[in-house]
Design an enzyme around this catalytic site. Sequence first.
Site, PDB file in Angstrom:
ATOM      1  N   ALA A  81      -1.608  -0.976  11.526  1.00 53.20           N
ATOM      2  CA  ALA A  81      -0.199  -0.610  11.653  1.00 53.20           C
ATOM      3  C   ALA A  81       0.008   0.903  11.639  1.00 53.20           C
ATOM      4  O   ALA A  81      -0.941   1.689  11.582  1.00 53.20           O
ATOM      5  CB  ALA A  81       0.587  -1.254  10.499  1.00 53.20           C
ATOM      6  N   HIS A 127      -6.007  -2.271   8.237  1.00 48.54           N
ATOM      7  CA  HIS A 127      -4.791  -1.519   8.572  1.00 48.54           C
ATOM      8  C   HIS A 127      -4.675  -1.420  10.091  1.00 48.54           C
ATOM      9  O   HIS A 127      -5.312  -0.583  10.727  1.00 48.54           O
ATOM     10  CB  HIS A 127      -4.866  -0.126   7.948  1.00 48.54           C
ATOM     11  CG  HIS A 127      -3.536   0.571   7.824  1.00 48.54           C
ATOM     12  ND1 HIS A 127      -2.424   0.211   8.558  1.00 48.54           N
ATOM     13  CD2 HIS A 127      -3.137   1.619   7.041  1.00 48.54           C
ATOM     14  CE1 HIS A 127      -1.408   0.991   8.238  1.00 48.54           C
ATOM     15  NE2 HIS A 127      -1.813   1.853   7.310  1.00 48.54           N
ATOM     16  N   GLY A 142      11.934  -2.458   2.753  1.00 45.39           N
ATOM     17  CA  GLY A 142      13.290  -2.395   2.245  1.00 45.39           C
ATOM     18  C   GLY A 142      13.793  -3.642   1.554  1.00 45.39           C
ATOM     19  O   GLY A 142      15.008  -3.822   1.413  1.00 45.39           O
ATOM     20  N   ARG A 155      -2.597  -5.918   8.545  1.00 46.89           N
ATOM     21  CA  ARG A 155      -1.218  -5.415   8.553  1.00 46.89           C
ATOM     22  C   ARG A 155      -0.877  -4.909   9.942  1.00 46.89           C
ATOM     23  O   ARG A 155      -1.652  -4.165  10.549  1.00 46.89           O
ATOM     24  CB  ARG A 155      -1.059  -4.271   7.553  1.00 46.89           C
ATOM     25  CG  ARG A 155       0.393  -3.817   7.365  1.00 46.89           C
ATOM     26  CD  ARG A 155       0.469  -2.531   6.563  1.00 46.89           C
ATOM     27  NE  ARG A 155       1.693  -2.451   5.776  1.00 46.89           N
ATOM     28  CZ  ARG A 155       2.222  -1.327   5.320  1.00 46.89           C
ATOM     29  NH1 ARG A 155       1.639  -0.167   5.579  1.00 46.89           N
ATOM     30  NH2 ARG A 155       3.325  -1.335   4.595  1.00 46.89           N
ATOM     31  N   GLN A 173      -6.842  -1.760   1.298  1.00 45.89           N
ATOM     32  CA  GLN A 173      -6.418  -1.577   2.682  1.00 45.89           C
ATOM     33  C   GLN A 173      -7.403  -0.642   3.376  1.00 45.89           C
ATOM     34  O   GLN A 173      -7.504   0.533   3.035  1.00 45.89           O
ATOM     35  CB  GLN A 173      -5.003  -1.006   2.767  1.00 45.89           C
ATOM     36  CG  GLN A 173      -4.484  -0.999   4.211  1.00 45.89           C
ATOM     37  CD  GLN A 173      -3.118  -0.375   4.342  1.00 45.89           C
ATOM     38  OE1 GLN A 173      -2.961   0.820   4.129  1.00 45.89           O
ATOM     39  NE2 GLN A 173      -2.126  -1.166   4.702  1.00 45.89           N
ATOM     40  N   TYR A 224      -1.949   4.281  13.296  1.00 47.50           N
ATOM     41  CA  TYR A 224      -3.324   4.698  13.039  1.00 47.50           C
ATOM     42  C   TYR A 224      -4.256   4.091  14.098  1.00 47.50           C
ATOM     43  O   TYR A 224      -3.795   3.543  15.091  1.00 47.50           O
ATOM     44  CB  TYR A 224      -3.713   4.353  11.602  1.00 47.50           C
ATOM     45  CG  TYR A 224      -2.861   5.110  10.604  1.00 47.50           C
ATOM     46  CD1 TYR A 224      -2.875   6.509  10.588  1.00 47.50           C
ATOM     47  CD2 TYR A 224      -1.992   4.456   9.735  1.00 47.50           C
ATOM     48  CE1 TYR A 224      -2.059   7.233   9.717  1.00 47.50           C
ATOM     49  CE2 TYR A 224      -1.175   5.171   8.862  1.00 47.50           C
ATOM     50  CZ  TYR A 224      -1.216   6.557   8.857  1.00 47.50           C
ATOM     51  OH  TYR A 224      -0.409   7.268   8.005  1.00 47.50           O
ATOM     52  N   THR A 230       0.402   5.429  -0.197  1.00 44.24           N
ATOM     53  CA  THR A 230      -0.412   6.649  -0.250  1.00 44.24           C
ATOM     54  C   THR A 230       0.179   7.615  -1.266  1.00 44.24           C
ATOM     55  O   THR A 230       1.359   7.935  -1.219  1.00 44.24           O
ATOM     56  CB  THR A 230      -0.481   7.307   1.134  1.00 44.24           C
ATOM     57  OG1 THR A 230      -1.166   6.425   2.030  1.00 44.24           O
ATOM     58  CG2 THR A 230      -1.219   8.639   1.083  1.00 44.24           C
ATOM     59  N   TYR A 264       3.721  12.585  -3.323  1.00 35.18           N
ATOM     60  CA  TYR A 264       2.423  12.913  -2.729  1.00 35.18           C
ATOM     61  C   TYR A 264       1.774  14.051  -3.513  1.00 35.18           C
ATOM     62  O   TYR A 264       2.370  15.104  -3.716  1.00 35.18           O
ATOM     63  CB  TYR A 264       2.593  13.318  -1.271  1.00 35.18           C
ATOM     64  CG  TYR A 264       3.300  12.263  -0.457  1.00 35.18           C
ATOM     65  CD1 TYR A 264       2.681  11.063  -0.141  1.00 35.18           C
ATOM     66  CD2 TYR A 264       4.610  12.467  -0.021  1.00 35.18           C
ATOM     67  CE1 TYR A 264       3.343  10.081   0.585  1.00 35.18           C
ATOM     68  CE2 TYR A 264       5.269  11.498   0.715  1.00 35.18           C
ATOM     69  CZ  TYR A 264       4.624  10.306   1.011  1.00 35.18           C
ATOM     70  OH  TYR A 264       5.289   9.342   1.733  1.00 35.18           O
ATOM     71  N   PRO A 315       0.832  -1.206   0.000  1.00 38.30           N
ATOM     72  CA  PRO A 315       0.000   0.000   0.000  1.00 38.30           C
ATOM     73  C   PRO A 315       0.864   1.252   0.000  1.00 38.30           C
ATOM     74  O   PRO A 315       1.815   1.357   0.779  1.00 38.30           O
ATOM     75  CB  PRO A 315      -0.819  -0.127   1.286  1.00 38.30           C
ATOM     76  CG  PRO A 315      -0.051  -1.073   2.151  1.00 38.30           C
ATOM     77  CD  PRO A 315       0.665  -1.999   1.230  1.00 38.30           C
TER      78      PRO A 315
END
Length: 370
Positions: free
Chosen positions: A181, A179, A304, A231, A97, A184, A25, A353, A23
């Site tokens: 994680a 979500h 990563g 997640r 998500q 949030y 944004t 963004y 995911p």
Amino acid sequence: MTKLFEPITLGDISLTNRVVMAPLTRNRSPNAVPNELNVEYYRQRATAGLIITEATAITHQGQGYADVPGLYTKEALAGWKKVTDAVHAAGGKIVVQMWHVGRISHTTLQPNDGKPVSSTNKRANAKTYLVNADGTGGFADVSEPRALETSEIPGIVEDYRKAARAAIDEAGFDGVEIHGANGYLLDQFLRSNVNDRTDQYGGSIENRARLLFEVVDAVTKEIGAGRTAIRISPVTPSGDVSDADPQKLFTYVVEGLANYGLSYIHIVEGQTGGARDFLPFDYDALHAAYKAAGGKAAWMTNNGYDKDMAVAAIDSGKADVVAFGKPFIANPDLVRRLKENAPLTAVDSANLYGGQGAKGYTDYPALDAA
């Protein structure tokens, strides 16, 4: 030959390979409605074994950033249906998500300019993305939240249930990822530095995890466990969260999740988008605890990863699938590039963004064009 490019089934969702688009944004859905640009963006990346959409708000109250999509209006659901139709036509699979940002929001993004809601009244030391009157965008401090009343929490759970049903029936997704994680709402309830409640949702680990399990229970009963995933990010400080004992907390969480036949569990290793060794944490022990508790869901790792790391994780059994983030932004045909050891295009950081339409969004060339 590595298993990275072999098919796998996650619950009720069959994938052609094990390379997942994480995911991401991107702030390109004005009025929370996916548009034709979003359709093209996801269609271009449909060779991923699975696409996980950018975080998508389950309600207006769940919104925390400008120009991110939602699941709570007919227009948004219709926009997402165009996206899922395009991905499916290209042979891909896509899950949404489901997001409630909690305190990581701003009053200007909330219904009636109200305060964001959370487990706490404490304001986060965090930023959100806002769009100015002239159309330019930028980051701003989040607003002070208010702690949810105990009586309001069943309504939050119901919002997740309704959003999951709409995601499947109206938007055409193959499944949903809850979500839990990155600091949030569900993570705010989990973490000891954010959850200062004295009701049945605060204090002990069991109480702090209660909302997460109520959401998982409601969603799996509504759309089926095989189309439901979650997640978690055990040590990431995103959203100004931390915990006194993350190993104990998230072991309890995954042991509880083992009671559900979920599609997959998505683990962010280390600091989201940052150092993998941000804090000491034993992810292998977490995976082992999940399996020892009877858990059968696929194990998805993230943060990563390059090809060599992904191959090693999957071929060793450390992971069943691996999620790639930024490499998918700049390389819509990432699966092919990984398979052929082709060079990867660098990300246009200035247009991650918002930005100007297609620039840094759908204008990255595929390998042949490049």
